[in-house]
Design an enzyme around this catalytic site. Structure first.
Site, PDB file in Angstrom:
ATOM      1  N   ASP A   1      46.156 -42.680  -2.311  1.00  0.00           N
ATOM      2  CA  ASP A   1      44.762 -42.827  -1.905  1.00  0.00           C
ATOM      3  C   ASP A   1      44.601 -42.912  -0.399  1.00  0.00           C
ATOM      4  O   ASP A   1      43.479 -43.030   0.099  1.00  0.00           O
ATOM      5  CB  ASP A   1      44.119 -44.046  -2.568  1.00  0.00           C
ATOM      6  CG  ASP A   1      44.787 -45.359  -2.167  1.00  0.00           C
ATOM      7  OD1 ASP A   1      45.611 -45.352  -1.228  1.00  0.00           O
ATOM      8  OD2 ASP A   1      44.479 -46.391  -2.784  1.00  0.00           O
TER       9      ASP A   1
ATOM     10  N   ASP B   1      48.979 -46.470   0.311  1.00  0.00           N
ATOM     11  CA  ASP B   1      50.192 -45.654   0.258  1.00  0.00           C
ATOM     12  C   ASP B   1      50.535 -44.993   1.584  1.00  0.00           C
ATOM     13  O   ASP B   1      51.331 -44.057   1.621  1.00  0.00           O
ATOM     14  CB  ASP B   1      50.025 -44.573  -0.823  1.00  0.00           C
ATOM     15  CG  ASP B   1      49.715 -45.186  -2.169  1.00  0.00           C
ATOM     16  OD1 ASP B   1      50.566 -45.923  -2.684  1.00  0.00           O
ATOM     17  OD2 ASP B   1      48.616 -44.946  -2.691  1.00  0.00           O
TER      18      ASP B   1
ATOM     19  N   ASP C   1      50.967 -42.051  -6.783  1.00  0.00           N
ATOM     20  CA  ASP C   1      50.473 -43.406  -6.952  1.00  0.00           C
ATOM     21  C   ASP C   1      49.678 -43.430  -8.261  1.00  0.00           C
ATOM     22  O   ASP C   1      49.243 -42.383  -8.744  1.00  0.00           O
ATOM     23  CB  ASP C   1      49.582 -43.760  -5.754  1.00  0.00           C
ATOM     24  CG  ASP C   1      48.849 -45.071  -5.949  1.00  0.00           C
ATOM     25  OD1 ASP C   1      49.500 -46.058  -6.331  1.00  0.00           O
ATOM     26  OD2 ASP C   1      47.624 -45.093  -5.740  1.00  0.00           O
TER      27      ASP C   1
END
Length: 741
Positions: free
Chosen positions: A635, A639, A417
């Site tokens: 995180d 996600d 991410d």
């Protein structure tokens, strides 16, 4: 706008995959080396309605059960364990400081000493032609104390209609005694019990490396009551209470700094070696060390909910969840032991049928039984995996099971991410621009930059996303009066809207405008979209602010944000490549230009931008089909679906993130992206250690069995080879406690 943008957190949280409940029952550890009885308990528990998965080990003293909480309760599971006459350590006073475990280890070591004394007495008396009674008394002591725990374990296993290694060793020792070789049998029991103690020490040390974290948390807190400090047990401190810590004090509970400034050593929790500055509003964690200043801290979590308590609990569960190699070995233990018994019987029967002498055939069969016993094979995996889990825990890396340690060794591709992972996540608002028509009052009334910012902050005040927080922080820094908003709603991955006064204010990206507001005629849309493209070309994330009134809408202006790459991100990528990771990908909800700018800066191979949460899952599925073993780093909130889909989910910042602890397979308790190569490196080192251990274990068995069948070797030499290989693999696994990348 996507899950990396406004409003994503709320909607992503809804899409987080649900998971069954898991409990760890601490059963009484048993002194023997076999674990076949644990398989019988596993079968019993697995037959209960609602139980999905069971891992039981009497060697480590843990039973980990995954179950459907709507069908069966944890207490019902505990009752089922008790029904099998298995003691639960939690039924007595908890052994949090390991006193009983160490006491049992000392008792086992004492028995080993008595076994050695008895064996030496018997041997010396025989050599010196001393009294026969003294010689046999010495051997009796050796057999009783050397075989005590093995016999106890064998009987427990037989009660569950199974056989294990303990029974093999007891039969071999008694067989040696029956043919007039008491010294060989005593030596077998001595080395067997000695290696058992060393095995328990190795496993216990890896467990104590984590359990020692409990000692880092004080038992009491200095709580402010009516302006005075009162010493209160931490279990009696409530959320909202304020306690005081002075320089050099350990922080007893999780909380937020109410007043004061200091630096805090968080190495015990996050593995971060550098102290962290703390001031009003900053979060602190129980078990960490206050260094330079006095702090008044408001409690945010009770003692049993603290980050360090959760860490200990999750590591205990991780240590009880077996790696795939261990599962395979456990399944093969019972048929292997039966096979050894069969081989032993054949080694007696065939020579007798061919006319050999009974004593010689029986002696060789006992030697063969000892050599073929899989003690080293069985201990090779837990000795390594438990040490790896403990080593990671001390570095602030939480593996949520032995399976994930092995998985980390095989990762070929890593997906990241962007926001809060590759970048700081400390997003700053850089541009607040009112469209000229709105500034001059044409059509919708005049606005200035501060008014636009205040209006935007009102809409975003209820969002927890980085961009929304940056907007609210900017309004606070300017001292703006933020109006009230109602009817807040977020559209996943696109934007948000709320009612302010008589109008609905929308904040979103181009996709939001083209979908949610597709049926509106929006004044100034073309100019706004042109400006968004210009800002994105500068590497900034940008959104439009649109006011809707009576089915007409107008672009009021636009906001732009920027984020900075984490220090060390590029170096981390290079370290991953050095470990053998073939492909590195960025999956982000941000726009293409911003994503490619960050990717170019850190050295990413492939970029997928402007993704919704479900689209990230699709990309992970595609990566898995191409590379098979894929890690996803995020995180832990936005996600969550992608973390759950990847072969290995790695969540950052788990010290304060409940969702990270629940969703990911590996949690970095600190916020250090540099720990990711450590995770994969530790997995690879563990795999190499397992390979070496299994090679030593099976190699020793093959070498000794071959030598016995082809040349014939004495029982003492087989005993030394058998027990020696067990000690070697235990100590080799223990080396992982000191792993450094």
């Amino acid at each position: 706008m996507t899950s990396d943008q406004i409003g994503g957190a709320e909607n992503a949280a809804v899409t987080e995959p649900s998971s069954p409940s898991t409990c760890t029952v601490h059963v009484e550890r048993r002194g023997g080396r076999g674990d076949a009885g644990a398989r019988a308990l596993e079968r019993h528990l697995a037959g209960l309605s609602g139980v999905r998965d069971v891992d039981v080990s009497f060697r480590t003293g843990d039973a980990r059960i995954t179950y459907d909480g709507s069908v069966i309760s944890e207490e019902a599971i505990r009752d089922a364990v008790r029904d099998r006459n298995v003691s639960i350590r939690g039924d007595a006073e908890p052994d949090t400081d390991g006193v009983r475990s160490r006491s049992k280890l000392r008792r086992e070591a004492t028995f080993v000493g008595l076994t050695l004394l008895g064996m030496a007495t018997g041997l010396a008396t025989g050599w010196l032609a001393g009294p026969l009674l003294l010689e046999w008394a010495g051997y009796a002591v050796a057999y009783v104390f050397g075989g005590w725990y093995g016999l106890k374990g064998a009987i427990e296993t037989l009660r569950h209609r199974a056989v294990d290694i303990d029974l093999l060793m007891i039969v071999a020792a008694l067989g040696a005694l029956s043919i007039g070789a008491p010294f060989e049998g005593a030596m077998l029991l001595f080395l067997f019990s000695l290696s058992n103690v060393l095995q328990h020490y190795a496993i216990g040390r890896s467990r104590r490396a984590i359990e020692s974290l409990v000692e880092m948390r004080p038992d009491e807190a200095q709580v402010l009551r009516d302006g005075e400090e009162v010493t209160v047990p931490i279990d009696d401190v409530a959320v909202g209470d304020v306690f005081v810590v002075r320089p050099g004090d350990k922080i007893p509970l999780d909380g937020t700094v109410a007043s004061g400034e200091s630096t805090v050593d968080e190495a015990s929790l996050t593995g971060e070696s550098m102290p962290v500055s703390k001031g009003p509003g900053d979060e602190v964690f129980g078990g960490t060390l206050n260094e330079s200043g006095s702090l008044e801290i408001e409690v945010t979590r009770r003692a049993h909910e603290s980050a360090i308590t959760r860490l200990i609990h999750m590591v205990e569960e991780a240590q009880s969840e077996k790696a795939p190699t261990q599962r395979l070995i456990d399944r093969l233990e019972q048929p292997y032991v039966l096979g050894v018994f069969g081989l032993t019987i054949a080694a007696i029967g065939i020579p007798l049928a061919l006319g050999s002498e009974f004593t010689g055939a029986f002696y060789r069969a006992m030697t063969l039984m000892v050599a073929a016993s899989p003690c080293a094979v069985i201990i090779s995996t837990p000795a390594a995996v438990l040490s790896a889990i403990a080593s990671g825990g001390r570095q602030g890396v939480l593996f949520k099971g032995g399976e994930h340690v092995e998985t980390a060794a095989s990762i070929d591709a890593v997906a990241f991410d962007k926001t809060g992972t590759l970048t700081e996540g400390d997003t700053r608002l850089t541009d607040v621009v009112v469209r000229e028509a709105s500034r001059t009052g044409t059509g919708t009334g005049s606005l200035d930059d501060d008014q636009l910012l205040g209006l935007s902050a009102a809409v975003q005040a209820r969002s927890e996303h980085h961009l929304a927080e940056a907007t609210v922080d900017a309004a606070t820094e300017r001292g703006l009066d933020v109006p009230d908003a109602s009817g807040f709603q977020a559209t996943a991955g696109k934007g948000v809207h709320a009612t302010v006064g008589d109008d609905v204010v929308h904040i979103g990206n181009r996709s939001y405008v083209e979908t949610v507001l597709a049926d509106r005629s929006i004044d100034g849309l073309d100019a706004g979209l042109d400006r968004l493209r210009e800002l994105e070309a500068e590497g900034k994330t940008s959104v439009l602010v649109v006011r809707e009134s009576d089915r007409s809408a107008s672009v009021l202006g636009w906001l732009a944000f920027t984020d900075t790459v984490r220090p060390g991100a590029a170096d981390m990528i290079e370290r991953l490549r050095a470990l053998g990771v073939d492909h590195i990908v960025m999956l982000t909800g941000d726009n293409e230009r911003v994503a490619h700018r960050i990717a170019e800066e850190v050295g990413i191979d492939e970029v997928h931008a402007e993704l919704l949460p479900e689209e990230k899952v699709d990309r992970i599925d595609d990566l898995v089909s191409r590379y098979e073993n894929v890690a996803m780093v995020g995180d832990g909130v936005n996600d969550a679906p992608a973390l759950a889909t990847a072969t290995l989910g790695i969540a950052m910042g788990g010290a304060g993130t409940d969702v990270a602890l629940e969703t990911a397979d590996v949690v970095l308790m600190g916020d250090d992206i540099g720990k990711i190569p450590y995770v994969l490196g530790l997995g690879r080192r563990t795999r190499r250690t397992l390979t070496v251990n299994l090679a030593i274990a099976f190699g020793a068995i093959a070498l000794m069995v071959g030598a016995i069948l082809l040349r014939g070797i004495p029982l003492p030499l087989a005993v030394v080879g058998h027990e020696g290989s067990t000690v070697i693999v235990s100590l080799n696994g223990l080396r992982l406690l000191g792993f450094r990348e």
